[in-house]
Design a protein around this motif. Structure first.
Motif, PDB file in Angstrom:
ATOM      1  N   ASP A   1      15.131 -29.035  31.891  1.00 47.75           N
ATOM      2  CA  ASP A   1      15.861 -27.792  31.689  1.00 47.75           C
ATOM      3  C   ASP A   1      17.336 -28.134  31.629  1.00 47.75           C
ATOM      4  OD1 ASP A   1      16.715 -28.164  34.365  1.00 47.75           O
ATOM      5  OD2 ASP A   1      15.012 -27.015  35.108  1.00 47.75           O
ATOM      6  N   GLN A   2      18.194 -27.112  31.619  1.00 45.33           N
ATOM      7  CA  GLN A   2      19.612 -27.362  31.445  1.00 45.33           C
ATOM      8  C   GLN A   2      20.318 -27.728  32.746  1.00 45.33           C
ATOM      9  OE1 GLN A   2      21.330 -24.497  28.797  1.00 45.33           O
ATOM     10  NE2 GLN A   2      23.396 -25.302  28.996  1.00 45.33           N
ATOM     11  N   ASN A   3      19.592 -27.803  33.844  1.00 44.94           N
ATOM     12  CA  ASN A   3      20.192 -28.229  35.107  1.00 44.94           C
ATOM     13  C   ASN A   3      20.269 -29.750  35.157  1.00 44.94           C
ATOM     14  OD1 ASN A   3      20.458 -25.618  36.250  1.00 44.94           O
ATOM     15  ND2 ASN A   3      18.283 -25.633  36.766  1.00 44.94           N
ATOM     16  N   PRO A   4      21.462 -30.320  35.411  1.00 42.09           N
ATOM     17  CA  PRO A   4      21.540 -31.774  35.598  1.00 42.09           C
ATOM     18  C   PRO A   4      20.873 -32.153  36.910  1.00 42.09           C
ATOM     19  CG  PRO A   4      23.645 -30.750  36.101  1.00 42.09           C
ATOM     20  CD  PRO A   4      22.765 -29.653  35.593  1.00 42.09           C
ATOM     21  N   ARG A   5      19.974 -33.104  36.872  1.00 39.10           N
ATOM     22  CA  ARG A   5      19.212 -33.489  38.064  1.00 39.10           C
ATOM     23  C   ARG A   5      19.372 -34.983  38.307  1.00 39.10           C
ATOM     24  NH1 ARG A   5      14.821 -29.653  39.044  1.00 39.10           N
ATOM     25  NH2 ARG A   5      14.903 -27.974  37.499  1.00 39.10           N
ATOM     26  N   ASP A   6      19.888 -35.339  39.463  1.00 38.76           N
ATOM     27  CA  ASP A   6      19.985 -36.735  39.871  1.00 38.76           C
ATOM     28  C   ASP A   6      18.812 -37.065  40.775  1.00 38.76           C
ATOM     29  OD1 ASP A   6      23.611 -36.806  40.115  1.00 38.76           O
ATOM     30  OD2 ASP A   6      22.283 -37.293  38.447  1.00 38.76           O
ATOM     31  N   PHE A   7      18.065 -38.088  40.429  1.00 36.17           N
ATOM     32  CA  PHE A   7      16.922 -38.552  41.208  1.00 36.17           C
ATOM     33  C   PHE A   7      17.363 -39.804  41.966  1.00 36.17           C
ATOM     34  CE2 PHE A   7      15.347 -36.087  37.739  1.00 36.17           C
ATOM     35  CZ  PHE A   7      14.183 -35.463  38.182  1.00 36.17           C
ATOM     36  N   TYR A   8      17.589 -39.661  43.275  1.00 33.29           N
ATOM     37  CA  TYR A   8      18.093 -40.783  44.067  1.00 33.29           C
ATOM     38  C   TYR A   8      16.946 -41.665  44.522  1.00 33.29           C
ATOM     39  CZ  TYR A   8      22.947 -39.402  44.155  1.00 33.29           C
ATOM     40  OH  TYR A   8      24.241 -39.124  43.779  1.00 33.29           O
ATOM     41  N   LEU A   9      17.202 -42.988  44.474  1.00 33.91           N
ATOM     42  CA  LEU A   9      16.205 -43.966  44.897  1.00 33.91           C
ATOM     43  C   LEU A   9      16.351 -44.351  46.361  1.00 33.91           C
ATOM     44  CD1 LEU A   9      16.246 -46.345  41.788  1.00 33.91           C
ATOM     45  CD2 LEU A   9      14.729 -44.422  42.260  1.00 33.91           C
ATOM     46  N   ALA A  10      17.430 -43.922  46.990  1.00 33.16           N
ATOM     47  CA  ALA A  10      17.665 -44.278  48.392  1.00 33.16           C
ATOM     48  C   ALA A  10      18.532 -43.208  49.034  1.00 33.16           C
ATOM     49  CB  ALA A  10      18.344 -45.643  48.497  1.00 33.16           C
ATOM     50  N   GLY A  11      18.554 -43.227  50.382  1.00 31.77           N
ATOM     51  CA  GLY A  11      19.407 -42.317  51.115  1.00 31.77           C
ATOM     52  C   GLY A  11      18.834 -40.919  51.256  1.00 31.77           C
ATOM     53  N   ASN A  12      19.692 -40.026  51.734  1.00 34.13           N
ATOM     54  CA  ASN A  12      19.287 -38.653  51.960  1.00 34.13           C
ATOM     55  C   ASN A  12      20.415 -37.709  51.528  1.00 34.13           C
ATOM     56  OD1 ASN A  12      17.902 -36.397  52.818  1.00 34.13           O
ATOM     57  ND2 ASN A  12      18.403 -36.655  54.978  1.00 34.13           N
ATOM     58  N   PRO A  13      20.708 -37.686  50.217  1.00 28.16           N
ATOM     59  CA  PRO A  13      21.801 -36.821  49.724  1.00 28.16           C
ATOM     60  C   PRO A  13      21.349 -35.374  49.653  1.00 28.16           C
ATOM     61  CG  PRO A  13      20.777 -37.966  47.886  1.00 28.16           C
ATOM     62  CD  PRO A  13      20.094 -38.467  49.136  1.00 28.16           C
ATOM     63  N   GLN A  14      21.078 -34.764  50.796  1.00 27.89           N
ATOM     64  CA  GLN A  14      20.447 -33.452  50.855  1.00 27.89           C
ATOM     65  C   GLN A  14      21.269 -32.368  50.177  1.00 27.89           C
ATOM     66  OE1 GLN A  14      19.951 -32.883  55.031  1.00 27.89           O
ATOM     67  NE2 GLN A  14      18.099 -34.110  55.167  1.00 27.89           N
TER      68      GLN A  14
ATOM     69  N   LEU B   1      27.975 -45.981  45.997  1.00 33.58           N
ATOM     70  CA  LEU B   1      27.291 -44.822  45.420  1.00 33.58           C
ATOM     71  C   LEU B   1      25.839 -45.211  45.209  1.00 33.58           C
ATOM     72  CD1 LEU B   1      27.382 -41.954  44.134  1.00 33.58           C
ATOM     73  CD2 LEU B   1      27.937 -43.086  41.963  1.00 33.58           C
ATOM     74  N   LEU B   2      24.938 -44.513  45.896  1.00 31.41           N
ATOM     75  CA  LEU B   2      23.534 -44.923  45.930  1.00 31.41           C
ATOM     76  C   LEU B   2      22.883 -44.874  44.553  1.00 31.41           C
ATOM     77  CD1 LEU B   2      22.432 -43.111  49.216  1.00 31.41           C
ATOM     78  CD2 LEU B   2      22.932 -45.541  48.896  1.00 31.41           C
ATOM     79  N   PRO B   3      21.874 -45.723  44.319  1.00 33.65           N
ATOM     80  CA  PRO B   3      21.209 -45.763  43.007  1.00 33.65           C
ATOM     81  C   PRO B   3      20.539 -44.432  42.682  1.00 33.65           C
ATOM     82  CG  PRO B   3      20.610 -47.676  44.347  1.00 33.65           C
ATOM     83  CD  PRO B   3      21.329 -46.729  45.248  1.00 33.65           C
ATOM     84  N   SER B   4      20.733 -43.972  41.459  1.00 30.94           N
ATOM     85  CA  SER B   4      20.094 -42.737  41.005  1.00 30.94           C
ATOM     86  C   SER B   4      19.954 -42.771  39.500  1.00 30.94           C
ATOM     87  CB  SER B   4      20.914 -41.505  41.420  1.00 30.94           C
ATOM     88  OG  SER B   4      22.122 -41.440  40.672  1.00 30.94           O
ATOM     89  N   TYR B   5      19.011 -41.989  38.988  1.00 30.22           N
ATOM     90  CA  TYR B   5      18.870 -41.786  37.542  1.00 30.22           C
ATOM     91  C   TYR B   5      18.846 -40.284  37.281  1.00 30.22           C
ATOM     92  CZ  TYR B   5      13.883 -41.126  38.656  1.00 30.22           C
ATOM     93  OH  TYR B   5      12.695 -40.686  39.193  1.00 30.22           O
ATOM     94  N   SER B   6      19.005 -39.910  36.037  1.00 29.55           N
ATOM     95  CA  SER B   6      19.139 -38.495  35.706  1.00 29.55           C
ATOM     96  C   SER B   6      18.250 -38.123  34.539  1.00 29.55           C
ATOM     97  CB  SER B   6      20.607 -38.174  35.375  1.00 29.55           C
ATOM     98  OG  SER B   6      20.749 -36.829  34.959  1.00 29.55           O
ATOM     99  N   ASN B   7      17.983 -36.818  34.415  1.00 27.42           N
ATOM    100  CA  ASN B   7      17.211 -36.305  33.281  1.00 27.42           C
ATOM    101  C   ASN B   7      18.039 -36.226  32.010  1.00 27.42           C
ATOM    102  OD1 ASN B   7      18.720 -34.247  34.630  1.00 27.42           O
ATOM    103  ND2 ASN B   7      17.638 -32.701  33.444  1.00 27.42           N
ATOM    104  N   ALA B   8      19.370 -36.358  32.110  1.00 30.57           N
ATOM    105  CA  ALA B   8      20.253 -36.222  30.955  1.00 30.57           C
ATOM    106  C   ALA B   8      21.116 -37.468  30.813  1.00 30.57           C
ATOM    107  CB  ALA B   8      21.142 -34.979  31.107  1.00 30.57           C
ATOM    108  N   PRO B   9      21.510 -37.818  29.588  1.00 29.21           N
ATOM    109  CA  PRO B   9      22.455 -38.932  29.418  1.00 29.21           C
ATOM    110  C   PRO B   9      23.762 -38.640  30.142  1.00 29.21           C
ATOM    111  CG  PRO B   9      21.497 -38.283  27.310  1.00 29.21           C
ATOM    112  CD  PRO B   9      21.114 -37.227  28.291  1.00 29.21           C
ATOM    113  N   ARG B  10      24.403 -39.701  30.668  1.00 29.79           N
ATOM    114  CA  ARG B  10      25.637 -39.540  31.430  1.00 29.79           C
ATOM    115  C   ARG B  10      26.709 -40.486  30.902  1.00 29.79           C
ATOM    116  NH1 ARG B  10      23.567 -40.735  37.443  1.00 29.79           N
ATOM    117  NH2 ARG B  10      22.311 -42.264  36.314  1.00 29.79           N
TER     118      ARG B  10
END
Length: 474
Positions: free
Chosen positions: A187-200, A91-100
Motif C-alpha cells: 500500500d502507500q504506507n512506507p514500511r520498514d522491516f527491521y532485522l534486529a532490535g525493537n524499534p517499537q 542504524l539497525l538493518p532494515s528493508y522496505s516495501n518501497a525503493p529508497r
C-alpha cells in the motif's frame, strides 16, 4: 510437403507470439509506474513547505518523520524521514516495501547493503573468545561502502541496509521513499522491516499510518519477534536463550539507532573507494550496457563535485543531475536526483518538470520560492529554509531565488529520466519561439518581443540582474 509447411508456419507464429509477449511485458513495465500514480486524487491548490511532524528518540540518535498523510506527499507518492546518528551509532538493518534514496547531509560513515542472492565478497579474519580460548576464524559479508557528505545512496526495495557512524560528528541522512513505485505491491504506507532490535515506536506509527502510538504487544518489532521460539531454534540451529535475545522482547528499549561500545571491526576500502574511482574513469567513456549486474551495481554516487555539474555559472551557482544514464540503479528505482547550489540573490527558473513530481529539500541557507499551477494561480509563495521540504507537482511552474546566505538543495523526482522545460534563458521555450509569435501572443511590439526573447542568455542558473543587485545594495 504441406505438413512441413504448416509446421514451419506454426513455429513462426509461436516465435512471433513470444516476441510480442516480451515486448508487451517490457512496455507494461515502463508504463505501469505512471499509470499507478494517476490513481491518486491530488488537491494542490495551496502548497506548504513542510517540516517533520514527529521525532522518535533512540539510544544513539533520533529519527524525524514528515506527515505521510499530507495531501502533497500522498499526491507525489513519496514519504520523507531524517536520521541523525551520533558518533559510534548504528542504524539497525532494515528493508522496505518501497525503493529508497538517502542523501548524506552531514558527516561520514559506513553503509552496508545486503542484496538477496548475491555472494559475500569481503573477507577478513575475526578473533573471538577470552584470552585463553581466543580463536581466529574467517568472516565474510557483502560489500561495504564508505559514505560522506554529498553522497546519494540508492536502496532498492527489499534490500537490507545498515549504517554506522565512524566519524567524529553526527551523521545526518535524509531518506526519500517512492511509495507509488510499481515494485511496491502493498500500500502507500512506507514500511520498514527491521532485522534486529525493537524499534517499537517507529514501526507502530508508520505501519499503521497514525500520528499517535497504540498499545504494544509482548513481541519485539523486528521480523523475528513474531515467530514461535522453537521454530526459530530449529531454523537457526541456536540455543533458546539466544533466540530470546534475537527476538528483542519488550526489555530492549534502544530504538532503531543503537550504541556500539567499541568501534566496529570492519574491513572496507579507503575513503575514496572503488566505486568513486570507476565513476571518474567512466567520465567521457561510452558504456555498452553490461558493466553492471544486479550484484555489482553501484549504489552510491557523490553529488558535490563541481566538475560533475550539468549547469555552471560562476556568478550564480551550479546544478548536478543524476538520472539512470549516469547512475544506472536509478532505472530500477524510477527516480532522478538534482543537487543544486545558488549564490546570494541568484535564481533558478522558471521551469517545470515534464514527466515527474518533485520534492525539494533545503540543505543550507534559504530561498524565496514560487509555484504556479495549471490555472495560473500562485499555489506557493514563500521561503524554503534548511530542513524543510516542498512538493512541486508535475507541470507546475517553479522559480527559486536565493536569499542573502545563498541556497543549497537536493530534489528527488519520480522518474528515472526526469526532464525539465525552462521558461526563461538560453534553453527556454521563449527563446525557441519566433519573435512574431511572441509579439502577437503577448500583444506587445516587436522591440519588446525581441527583448523578451534575448535579454537572458544564461542557462539553468541565473545571476542576479543589475537592477536587482543595485536594489539589494540600497
Amino acid at each position: 510437403m504441406a505438413y512441413f509447411y504448416l509446421l514451419s508456419l506454426s513455429i513462426c507464429f509461436l516465435v512471433l507470439h513470444g516476441c510480442f509477449a516480451q515486448i508487451e511485458q517490457v512496455t507494461r513495465r515502463t508504463r505501469l509506474p505512471h499509470q499507478h500514480r494517476f490513481q491518486t486524487v491530488c488537491r494542490l491548490d495551496n502548497l506548504n513547505a513542510q517540516e517533520p511532524s514527529e521525532r522518535i528518540e533512540s539510544e544513539a540518535g533520533f529519527t524525524e518523520y514528515w506527515d505521510q498523510n499530507d495531501d502533497q506527499f500522498q499526491c507525489a507518492g513519496v514519504a520523507l524521514l531524517r536520521h541523525t546518528i551520533k558518533r559510534r551509532g548504528l542504524l539497525l538493518p532494515s528493508y522496505s516495501n518501497a525503493p529508497r534514496l538517502f542523501y548524506v547531509a552531514q558527516g561520514k560513515g559506513i553503509q552496508g547493503a545486503v542484496i538477496p542472492g548475491c555472494p559475500n565478497t569481503y573477507q577478513s579474519p575475526l578473533q573471538f573468545g577470552n584470552r585463553r580460548t581466543q580463536q581466529r576464524i574467517e568472516d565474510s559479508h557483502q560489500k561495504l561502502r564508505p559514505i560522506r557528505e554529498g553522497d546519494i545512496l540508492a536502496v532498492p526495495e527489499g534490500v537490507a541496509q545498515w549504517i554506522y557512524n565512524d566519524g567524529e560528528n553526527q551523521l545526518v541522512l535524509v531518506g526519500f521513499y517512492d511509495t507509488l513505485n510499481e515494485e511496491n505491491q502493498l500500500d502507500q504506507n512506507p514500511r520498514d522491516f527491521y532485522l534486529a532490535g525493537n524499534p517499537q515506536e517507529q514501526s507502530e506509527q508508520r505501519s499503521r499510518g497514525q500520528s499517535h502510538r497504540g498499545e504494544q504487544d509482548n513481541n519485539g518489532n523486528n521480523v523475528f519477534g513474531g515467530f514461535d521460539r522453537r521454530c526459530l531454534v530449529e531454523s537457526l540451529n541456536i540455543r533458546e536463550d539466544l533466540v530470546d535475545k534475537i527476538q528483542s522482547r519488550r526489555e530492549d528499549q534502544r530504538g532503531n539507532i543503537v550504541n556500539v561500545q567499541d568501534d566496529l571491526q570492519l574491513i572496507a576500502p579507503g575513503r575514496e573507494d572503488d566505486e568513486e574511482r570507476e565513476d571518474r574513469q567512466q567520465e567521457g567513456r561510452r558504456e555498452n550496457g553490461i558493466e553492471e549486474t544486479f550484484c555489482t551495481q553501484r549504489l552510491k554516487r557523490n553529488t558535490d563535485d563541481p566538475q560533475l555539474a550539468d549547469f555552471y555559472n560562476p556568478r550564480a551557482g551550479r546544478a548536478t543531475t543524476l538520472n539512470s544514464y549516469v547512475f544506472p540503479v536509478l532505472e530500477r528505482l524510477q527516480l532522478t536526483v538534482v543537487r543544486g547550489f545558488l549564490y546570494k540573490n541568484a535564481l533558478v527558473g522558471p521551469y517545470y518538470n515534464l514527466n515527474s513530481n518533485s520534492v525539494i529539500y533545503g540543505l543550507r541557507g534559504n530561498a524565496k520560492v514560487q509555484v504556479v499551477g495549471d490555472n495560473g494561480d500562485n499555489v506557493y509563495d514563500g521561503e524554503l529554509r534548511e530542513g524543510q521540504a516542498l512538493v512541486v507537482p508535475q507541470n507546475y511552474v517553479v522559480l527559486k531565488r536565493a536569499e542573502n546566505e545563498g541556497f543549497e538543495w537536493v530534489s528527488i523526482k519520480t522518474n528515472d529520466n526526469a526532464i525539465t522545460s525552462q521558461l526563461a534563458g538560453r534553453l527556454s521555450v521563449i527563446q525557441a519561439l519566433p519573435v512574431d509569435v511572441l509579439q502577437n501572443a503577448f500583444n506587445i511590439d516587436e522591440n519588446d518581443a525581441f527583448q523578451l526573447k534575448n535579454n537572458r542568455n544564461e542557462a539553468g542558473v541565473f545571476s542576479p540582474s543589475e537592477s536587482q543587485s543595485q536594489r539589494r545594495r540600497d
